[in-house]
Design an enzyme around this catalytic site. Structure first.
Site, PDB file in Angstrom:
ATOM      1  N   LYS A 125      -1.064   2.443  13.954  1.00  0.00           N
ATOM      2  CA  LYS A 125      -0.594   1.270  13.208  1.00  0.00           C
ATOM      3  C   LYS A 125       0.242   0.415  14.147  1.00  0.00           C
ATOM      4  O   LYS A 125       0.778   0.922  15.140  1.00  0.00           O
ATOM      5  CB  LYS A 125       0.268   1.724  12.024  1.00  0.00           C
ATOM      6  CG  LYS A 125       0.436   0.684  10.944  1.00  0.00           C
ATOM      7  CD  LYS A 125      -0.725   0.629   9.979  1.00  0.00           C
ATOM      8  CE  LYS A 125      -0.619  -0.544   9.047  1.00  0.00           C
ATOM      9  NZ  LYS A 125      -1.686  -0.550   8.025  1.00  0.00           N
ATOM     10  N   ASP A 165      -3.337  -6.237   8.083  1.00  0.00           N
ATOM     11  CA  ASP A 165      -2.455  -5.628   7.078  1.00  0.00           C
ATOM     12  C   ASP A 165      -1.639  -6.812   6.544  1.00  0.00           C
ATOM     13  O   ASP A 165      -2.103  -7.973   6.643  1.00  0.00           O
ATOM     14  CB  ASP A 165      -1.558  -4.543   7.721  1.00  0.00           C
ATOM     15  CG  ASP A 165      -0.796  -3.703   6.685  1.00  0.00           C
ATOM     16  OD1 ASP A 165      -1.388  -2.780   6.126  1.00  0.00           O
ATOM     17  OD2 ASP A 165       0.385  -3.988   6.407  1.00  0.00           O
TER      18      ASP A 165
HETATM   19  P1  NDP Z   1      -1.163  -9.554   2.257  1.00  0.00           P
HETATM   20  O1  NDP Z   1      -0.232 -10.067   3.276  1.00  0.00           O
HETATM   21  O2  NDP Z   1      -2.503 -10.160   2.131  1.00  0.00           O
HETATM   22  O3  NDP Z   1      -0.481  -9.595   0.817  1.00  0.00           O
HETATM   23  C1  NDP Z   1       0.724  -8.945   0.549  1.00  0.00           C
HETATM   24  C2  NDP Z   1       1.205  -9.390  -0.814  1.00  0.00           C
HETATM   25  O4  NDP Z   1       2.373  -8.651  -1.168  1.00  0.00           O
HETATM   26  C3  NDP Z   1       1.601 -10.858  -0.849  1.00  0.00           C
HETATM   27  O5  NDP Z   1       1.401 -11.362  -2.142  1.00  0.00           O
HETATM   28  C4  NDP Z   1       3.096 -10.798  -0.494  1.00  0.00           C
HETATM   29  O6  NDP Z   1       3.829 -11.915  -0.995  1.00  0.00           O
HETATM   30  C5  NDP Z   1       3.510  -9.525  -1.180  1.00  0.00           C
HETATM   31  N1  NDP Z   1       4.593  -8.868  -0.425  1.00  0.00           N
HETATM   32  C6  NDP Z   1       4.522  -8.401   0.839  1.00  0.00           C
HETATM   33  N2  NDP Z   1       5.705  -7.878   1.217  1.00  0.00           N
HETATM   34  C7  NDP Z   1       6.518  -8.034   0.156  1.00  0.00           C
HETATM   35  C8  NDP Z   1       7.857  -7.699  -0.091  1.00  0.00           C
HETATM   36  N3  NDP Z   1       8.607  -7.073   0.841  1.00  0.00           N
HETATM   37  N4  NDP Z   1       8.379  -8.001  -1.319  1.00  0.00           N
HETATM   38  C9  NDP Z   1       7.616  -8.605  -2.268  1.00  0.00           C
HETATM   39  N5  NDP Z   1       6.344  -8.973  -2.079  1.00  0.00           N
HETATM   40  C10 NDP Z   1       5.802  -8.669  -0.898  1.00  0.00           C
HETATM   41  O7  NDP Z   1      -1.272  -7.975   2.556  1.00  0.00           O
HETATM   42  P2  NDP Z   1      -2.371  -6.957   2.022  1.00  0.00           P
HETATM   43  O8  NDP Z   1      -2.809  -7.353   0.662  1.00  0.00           O
HETATM   44  O9  NDP Z   1      -3.366  -6.762   3.098  1.00  0.00           O
HETATM   45  O10 NDP Z   1      -1.532  -5.588   1.952  1.00  0.00           O
HETATM   46  C11 NDP Z   1      -0.848  -5.174   0.759  1.00  0.00           C
HETATM   47  C12 NDP Z   1      -0.569  -3.687   0.837  1.00  0.00           C
HETATM   48  O11 NDP Z   1      -1.811  -2.961   0.960  1.00  0.00           O
HETATM   49  C13 NDP Z   1       0.303  -3.216   2.005  1.00  0.00           C
HETATM   50  O12 NDP Z   1       1.058  -2.106   1.601  1.00  0.00           O
HETATM   51  C14 NDP Z   1      -0.743  -2.751   3.022  1.00  0.00           C
HETATM   52  O13 NDP Z   1      -0.209  -1.825   3.954  1.00  0.00           O
HETATM   53  C15 NDP Z   1      -1.754  -2.096   2.092  1.00  0.00           C
HETATM   54  N6  NDP Z   1      -3.090  -1.931   2.642  1.00  0.00           N
HETATM   55  C16 NDP Z   1      -3.812  -3.002   3.074  1.00  0.00           C
HETATM   56  C17 NDP Z   1      -5.083  -2.832   3.566  1.00  0.00           C
HETATM   57  C18 NDP Z   1      -5.956  -3.982   3.947  1.00  0.00           C
HETATM   58  O14 NDP Z   1      -7.151  -3.752   4.159  1.00  0.00           O
HETATM   59  N7  NDP Z   1      -5.459  -5.211   3.996  1.00  0.00           N
HETATM   60  C19 NDP Z   1      -5.669  -1.475   3.717  1.00  0.00           C
HETATM   61  C20 NDP Z   1      -4.870  -0.419   3.122  1.00  0.00           C
HETATM   62  C21 NDP Z   1      -3.620  -0.653   2.647  1.00  0.00           C
HETATM   63  P3  NDP Z   1       3.789 -13.353  -0.256  1.00  0.00           P
HETATM   64  O15 NDP Z   1       2.427 -13.905  -0.538  1.00  0.00           O
HETATM   65  O16 NDP Z   1       4.880 -14.132  -0.866  1.00  0.00           O
HETATM   66  O17 NDP Z   1       3.991 -13.038   1.187  1.00  0.00           O
END
Ligand code: NDP
Length: 450
Positions: A125, A165
């Site tokens: 990671k 991510d």
């Molecule tokens: P994105 O950046 O596309 O989306 C993240 C979302 O969560 C956004 O809406 C963001 O808000 C919100 N967010 C992020 N951090 C915070 C925080 N600290 N407090 C409140 N809201 C938060 O990321 P992903 O959708 O790709 O990832 C989401 C989760 O899924 C993570 O835990 C990641 O590790 C996990 N994951 C992702 C994979 C992938 O293929 N992308 C694979 C496996 C797991 P805002 O829009 O305002 O930034």
């Protein structure tokens, strides 16, 4: 002092101040007790001590120039945790909260998740404490180029293959791939999550969200139910949340919430998904704007969240899909979900539920799919992207989606059967951890002390 407890204590001395990392390690090690007790060879081979220490950790300076001509400096990371099963594989996160603890917890989880898919991929990671929010395309490009100026020497299609991510989507992968190609002169599958125009795979962007919903359906099927008609709370509004909501609608369920870093939307008649896509993917703005179009929906800004948790989990629903970030579902949130009749939790995010919340779900015997099993569809489809790149083929949407469904089903069956084998029927945390662990541990033993 028992072996597991001692390992965690030693870790706290050798890697101080890494709270999230200890949390992930303790959660895994707690559930390994029965397998360690039953096989003294794991202890003799110091498998646990070797597993909790990354094979390699790279930390580096990322200097770049913003649009005003100011020099900015961020901190970059890549943790190459375990390569017993294949090249290191895991995403890059660009978010201001990124630090060594967060990257190590994500890398550690990734080892077991990747093992569970049954595919030949190790765990890694990386990321940076860079916030792409509010930055111009030019600034994001210059940051990505500087990041790769260091990282390029550590990655490659058979050594370490990063993906996206939080904060890293197709735009960032494009800029990083471009710089890698310029520096190495090689056009190769060193990243996954690439654009469909130049080597990406169909279904990759949907895979994590779709996979978490397929996993939820398999958990329900085993209990004689299906998702049809389920009212579902979803957190997040990024890549994972958006495609989880899309698949929920396709399967006859109704997502009734989503959230971002500014607040939570609750829409009792069902979230307007095209609007969320427009606000988050095209305009890159806050969800607050949702209520300009839908005044009947409810918006709770972060400032009004309960002090002991998240507004999204205080609504009544059949199921919950945490898809934003780590520790976004507290013990009180879990109590509220259970009291309101929620009987299914499928984690799209990594470690979104605190240890106490997970214990409550397990004690209540609801269908609970931990992230390392439920969100493994993303990395599994990344591996399918690597396979297509290596064989110079492009598979159809249907072919990749079918493989994704099959992989999610296999993960569910493996975790479920392993839980049963160790006398903990229905406990997919124990099942997923032990199944992932055994595959990695046995490979490590066969490869000697390296
Ligand atoms: P994105 O950046 O596309 O989306 C993240 C979302 O969560 C956004 O809406 C963001 O808000 C919100 N967010 C992020 N951090 C915070 C925080 N600290 N407090 C409140 N809201 C938060 O990321 P992903 O959708 O790709 O990832 C989401 C989760 O899924 C993570 O835990 C990641 O590790 C996990 N994951 C992702 C994979 C992938 O293929 N992308 C694979 C496996 C797991 P805002 O829009 O305002 O930034």
């Amino acid at each position: 002092m028992n072996y597991i407890h001692k390992t965690v204590l030693d870790l706290k001395h050798s890697s101080p101040a890494q709270t999230e990392f200890y949390q992930a390690v303790e959660e895994v090690l707690d559930s390994l007790e029965p397998v360690l007790e039953g096989n003294s060879n794991y202890q003799r081979q110091a498998i646990i001590q070797r597993m909790v220490e990354p094979e390699r950790q790279i930390m580096f300076r990322v200097p770049w120039v913003d649009d005003e001509g100011n020099i900015q400096v961020n901190k970059g990371y890549r943790v190459e945790f375990n390569s017993a099963l294949g090249p290191y594989k895991g995403g890059l996160r660009f978010h201001p909260t990124v630090n060594a603890s967060i990257i190590k917890f994500l890398g550690f989880e990734q080892i077991f998740k990747n093992a569970l898919t049954g595919l030949p991929i190790g765990g890694g990671k990386g990321g940076a404490n860079f916030d792409p929010k509010g930055r111009s395309d030019g600034e994001v490009m210059r940051f990505c180029q500087s990041f790769i100026n260091e990282l390029y020497r550590h990655i490659g299609p058979t050594t370490d293959v990063p993906a996206g991510d939080i904060g890293v989507g197709a735009r960032e992968i494009g800029y990083m791939f471009g710089q890698y190609k310029r520096l190495t002169g090689r056009y190769e599958g060193v990243f996954t999550g690439k654009s469909l125009l130049w080597g990406g795979s169909l279904v990759r962007k949907e895979a994590t969200g779709y996979g978490a919903v397929y996993f939820a359906d398999y958990m329900l099927n085993a209990r004689g139910h299906s998702l049809q008609g389920y009212r579902c709370l979803v957190s997040g509004a990024g890549n994972v949340a958006i495609y989880a909501m899309e698949k929920l609608y396709q399967m006859g369920a109704i997502p009734i919430s989503c959230s971002d870093s500014s607040g939570t939307i609750y829409h009792a008649t069902g979230v307007d998904l095209p609007l969320v896509k427009q606000l988050k993917q095209q305009q890159r703005t806050h969800l607050e704007r949702y209520i300009e179009v839908h005044p009947d929906a409810n918006y709770t800004p972060v400032a009004d969240y309960p002090s002991d948790g998240h507004a999204v989990w205080r609504y009544s629903a059949d199921a919950a899909f945490p898809c934003a970030t780590q520790n976004e579902l507290s013990k009180t949130d879990a109590e509220s979900l259970l009291a309101n009749g929620c009987h299914l939790v499928s984690e799209g995010a990594n470690m979104p539920s605190t240890h106490e919340a997970v214990n409550l779900f397990i004690a209540a015997k609801i269908a609970y799919g931990p992230g390392k099993a439920a969100n493994a569809g993303g990395v599994a489809t990344s591996q399918l992207e690597m396979a297509q790149n290596a064989s110079m083929q492009n598979w159809s949407f249907e072919k990749v989606d079918q493989q994704l469904q099959q992989i999610m089903k296999n993960i569910f069956v493996t975790a479920s059967d392993t839980a049963k084998e160790f006398g903990q029927d229905g406990n997919l945390v124990t099942g997923a951890n032990i199944a992932g662990f055994r595959r990695v541990a046995d490979a490590m033993i066969e490869q000697g002390i390296v």
